[in-house]
Design an enzyme around this catalytic site. Structure first.
Site, PDB file in Angstrom:
ATOM      1  N   ASP A 153       9.680   2.633   1.017  1.00 44.05           N
ATOM      2  CA  ASP A 153       8.562   3.377   1.590  1.00 44.05           C
ATOM      3  C   ASP A 153       8.593   3.177   3.102  1.00 44.05           C
ATOM      4  O   ASP A 153       8.302   2.091   3.601  1.00 44.05           O
ATOM      5  CB  ASP A 153       7.257   2.857   0.980  1.00 44.05           C
ATOM      6  CG  ASP A 153       6.009   3.542   1.543  1.00 44.05           C
ATOM      7  OD1 ASP A 153       6.109   4.179   2.611  1.00 44.05           O
ATOM      8  OD2 ASP A 153       4.940   3.406   0.928  1.00 44.05           O
ATOM      9  N   LYS A 188       3.560  10.607   7.944  1.00 42.96           N
ATOM     10  CA  LYS A 188       2.944  10.240   9.221  1.00 42.96           C
ATOM     11  C   LYS A 188       3.639  10.895  10.415  1.00 42.96           C
ATOM     12  O   LYS A 188       3.462  12.074  10.651  1.00 42.96           O
ATOM     13  CB  LYS A 188       2.856   8.719   9.333  1.00 42.96           C
ATOM     14  CG  LYS A 188       1.860   8.107   8.329  1.00 42.96           C
ATOM     15  CD  LYS A 188       1.549   6.683   8.626  1.00 42.96           C
ATOM     16  CE  LYS A 188       0.582   6.072   7.611  1.00 42.96           C
ATOM     17  NZ  LYS A 188      -0.788   6.602   7.684  1.00 42.96           N
ATOM     18  N   PHE A 248       0.866  -1.187   0.000  1.00 47.40           N
ATOM     19  CA  PHE A 248       0.000   0.000   0.000  1.00 47.40           C
ATOM     20  C   PHE A 248       0.899   1.233   0.000  1.00 47.40           C
ATOM     21  O   PHE A 248       1.756   1.383   0.868  1.00 47.40           O
ATOM     22  CB  PHE A 248      -0.920   0.041   1.221  1.00 47.40           C
ATOM     23  CG  PHE A 248      -1.871   1.210   1.187  1.00 47.40           C
ATOM     24  CD1 PHE A 248      -3.064   1.126   0.504  1.00 47.40           C
ATOM     25  CD2 PHE A 248      -1.545   2.408   1.812  1.00 47.40           C
ATOM     26  CE1 PHE A 248      -3.935   2.209   0.448  1.00 47.40           C
ATOM     27  CE2 PHE A 248      -2.398   3.489   1.759  1.00 47.40           C
ATOM     28  CZ  PHE A 248      -3.599   3.394   1.071  1.00 47.40           C
TER      29      PHE A 248
END
Length: 396
Positions: free
Chosen positions: A224, A253, A139
């Site tokens: 990532d 984040k 994702f």
């Protein structure tokens, strides 16, 4: 009608229904706890999806943002400002990489990383090397480019056709990656620890093998670390646990601990042959407010020694979760790194457990179709872990 019910109903009348929100209205937070509009307290082991690393109400963080708001919030990237220099210096120091580009989100960081990899290959070869090898069950975000490299048909199908030139391999299967690589490949893109796909850390032999393959073929390795970075695994960035360095890394984040900000970071090899003036841009990315947040987050992580705290406290969390797995037949196994943990559930809907936990004052998440995901604030203590176990068992 309660205050919460009124807020929920009015929200549903005006906000596009792309989320099936849980029926709770959070009002404020303190430490590792959230409080709803009626004053009920919740222990937070979700951290806004791995964002609130510092928890809630950190006074030094709040004061830094308030001071920056009073000075300057936005100028655009046509000008210099001090917070940009400070934030960039911090991220370069902690990543040991060369250049950073600040974005507004993780998905935008992925978009930038893809462009940088394509431009690197174009600069080197003049075209023809444009394919990305990504991983199944990954994702990377919801924008078209990020969705194109997200290896999940469920997310992709309604939006086809997506970006061309993407091939998928199996995470932790080096042979499948080798089969996907061709003379058209410009980059291999993967999460160091798969998050939404079910909390799967990379196997050491796999990630080292991918790094060696990239070196052999002169293609870029993009890692990532949007969810698994910023201390969550007990390392500043998860790839450090493997002794593997990416050519490009994405983060977001917890980079801003609540202020929307992301980044992609490049080593000298990627930076020197990729994006030039006019190749990429953003109006808001790296503005003074976001950069003030980033700079303060790094400063507080260092002052609080949070990365070491995660490393020393994580074994207790793992022990308590392993004990839980041993005592409940419907819990199959635990996997993860640091404060990024998943518990596999068989025979019960994960969504129902998440909902029951919320009813019992515990905020947790799911990952994939059968995993309970725990990504708490990095400031949790063994006492918080004990309380989490107690509330989770009440939900069971």
């Amino acid at each position: 009608m309660s205050v919460s019910q009124q807020i929920m109903e009015q929200t549903e009348q005006s906000v596009l229904h792309t989320y099936n929100r849980f029926p709770v209205v959070f009002d404020h937070g303190e430490g590792v706890h959230l409080y709803d509009a009626e004053g009920k307290e919740y222990l937070d082991f979700a951290a806004g999806i791995a964002v609130q690393a510092l928890g809630y109400g950190n006074q030094a963080y709040n004061d830094a943002l308030k001071a920056q708001i009073d000075k300057l919030i936005h100028t655009s990237n046509l000008y210099y400002h001090k917070p940009l220099e400070e934030a960039a210096a911090q991220i370069i120091r902690h990543t040991k990489m060369s250049r950073v580009f600040f974005t507004n989100s993780g998905a935008e960081a992925i978009e930038g990383a893809i462009k940088a990899a394509k431009k690197y290959a174009y600069t080197k070869n003049g075209g023809g090397q444009y394919e990305i090898v990504a991983m199944r069950q990954s994702f990377h975000g919801r924008t078209v480019g990020a969705l194109s490299v997200t290896g999940n048909d469920h997310y992709q199908e309604p939006f086809q056709p997506l970006m061309a030139g993407v091939k998928f391999a199996d995470f932790n299967d080096l042979d499948s990656v080798k089969e996907a690589v061709s003379d058209k490949t410009c980059a291999i893109l993967m999460e160091t620890v798969q998050g939404e796909g079910g909390i799967y850390p990379a196997d050491p032999a796999f990630i080292k093998g991918v790094r060696a393959l990239c070196d052999e073929k002169d293609i870029l390795l993009i890692l990532d670390e949007i969810q698994c970075g910023m201390g969550r695994t007990g390392y500043w960035f998860a790839h450090e646990a493997y002794g593997v360095d990416p050519d490009i890394m994405t983060c977001a984040k917890a980079l801003g601990c609540g202020v929307p900000v992301g980044a992609f970071v490049l080593n000298e090899k990627a930076a020197s042959k990729s994006l030039l003036p006019g190749d990429h841009g953003t109006t808001y990315g790296g503005n003074p407010l976001a950069c003030a947040a980033v700079a303060k987050v790094f400063e507080l992580f260092d002052e609080m020694d949070l990365v070491e705290h995660v490393r020393t406290t994580a074994p207790y969390l793992e022990q308590k979760l392993d004990d839980l797995v041993s005592r409940y037949d419907f819990l199959q196994t635990r996997r993860g790194m640091g404060f990024m943990q998943g518990v596999v559930v068989k025979g019960r809907p994960v969504s129902e457990i998440v909902k029951k936990a919320l009813d019992n004052g515990l905020v947790i998440l799911s990952a994939g179709s059968d995993v309970l995901r725990l990504v708490p604030p990095l400031i949790i203590t063994p006492a918080d872990i004990d309380e989490m176990i107690s509330r989770l068992e009440a939900a069971f």
